[in-house]
Design an enzyme around this catalytic site. Structure first.
Site, mmCIF file in Angstrom:
data_model
loop_
_atom_site.group_PDB
_atom_site.id
_atom_site.type_symbol
_atom_site.label_atom_id
_atom_site.label_comp_id
_atom_site.label_asym_id
_atom_site.label_seq_id
_atom_site.Cartn_x
_atom_site.Cartn_y
_atom_site.Cartn_z
ATOM 1 N N ASP A 1 3.592 10.576 0.494
ATOM 2 C CA ASP A 1 3.415 11.935 1.012
ATOM 3 C C ASP A 1 4.309 12.114 2.236
ATOM 4 O O ASP A 1 4.601 11.143 2.946
ATOM 5 C CB ASP A 1 1.968 12.183 1.450
ATOM 6 C CG ASP A 1 0.955 11.822 0.400
ATOM 7 O OD1 ASP A 1 0.569 12.726 -0.353
ATOM 8 O OD2 ASP A 1 0.544 10.647 0.337
ATOM 9 N N GLY B 1 0.806 -1.207 0.000
ATOM 10 C CA GLY B 1 0.000 0.000 0.000
ATOM 11 C C GLY B 1 0.838 1.255 0.000
ATOM 12 O O GLY B 1 2.058 1.213 -0.175
#
Length: 239
Positions: A205, A90
């Protein structure tokens, strides 16, 4: 055999499963890493494919987003289809100063604020951990990955937008590397159902700086994490 959320028939799901969140990512992995991939389930748009990896059966199936979703699919895979090993691949937001965008994290523990975990063992802060043999096999393969690989804890949050940012700094000060939404749920299923589980993440991020990959980059920047996940699933021992 089918379940309320998986339409595959008996024998169509392999004992080893790669589990991204995104159905499109599941399809991409199946088409690029498996030989002769076959779509075996598409209930609610959650795609699952089974094919061969290095001559052995393997399934790639999406989990959707969040602990409730991955808990449903992982439980049904283990309980009704006999799956023995699940590795989640993920994305995550980096919260530790040593972690950069595109780095890979092997999650050897998962802290969480999820109420699902608080109810598993009432009165106990339940700790979530992966299978050691899967984690060790993934870490042992890090030389095959071109980006830095970090090994340590992550934070699995129930909130994509509402988690206070000061909590991330506190977690990072105690060694947490990244925040995501599913690892704790998957590890809890592994513990409860007797299956081997692991999470390998790509950092997309940085929460402190706002640096972020584009949507297209997110689709194409997970090869390092996938390489480690596949290496983990080569590890032959089963419970």
């Amino acid at each position: 055999m089918t379940t309320p959320h998986i339409a595959a028939r008996e024998g169509q799901i392999a004992s080893r499963v790669i589990m991204p969140g995104d159905p499109r990512r599941a399809q991409r992995i199946a088409e690029t890493r498996l030989e002769r991939p076959e779509l075996v389930t598409d209930v609610r748009g959650i795609l699952g494919f089974t094919g061969l990896f290095e001559g052995e059966p393997m399934t790639v199936m999406a989990s959707g987003m969040g602990a409730p979703s991955i808990t449903i699919y992982a439980t049904e895979l283990v309980r009704f289809y006999g799956v023995r090993s699940i590795v989640r691949v993920g994305t995550a937001g980096g919260i530790h100063p040593d972690v950069a965008v595109r780095d890979v994290v092997v999650a050897t523990a998962a802290h969480t604020d999820s109420a699902m975990s608080q109810t598993r063992v009432p009165g106990v802060v339940f700790s979530h951990a992966p299978d050691f043999s899967l984690a060790a096999a993934a870490v042992a393969a890090k030389a095959a990955v071109a980006v830095p690989v970090h090994v340590g804890s992550v934070f699995s949050s129930d909130h994509f937008y509402a988690t206070p940012t000061e909590r991330f700094a506190q977690l990072a000060a105690h060694g947490a590397l990244a925040v995501e939404m599913e690892a704790a749920g998957l590890y809890a299923v592994g513990a409860a159902e007797g299956a081997r589980t692991l999470t390998v993440l790509t950092v997309t991020d940085l929460l402190a700086t706002g640096e972020s990959l584009s949507a297209s980059d997110r689709e194409t920047s997970f090869d390092g994490a996938l390489t480690l996940a596949l290496a983990a699933l080569r590890e032959p021992r089963e419970r």
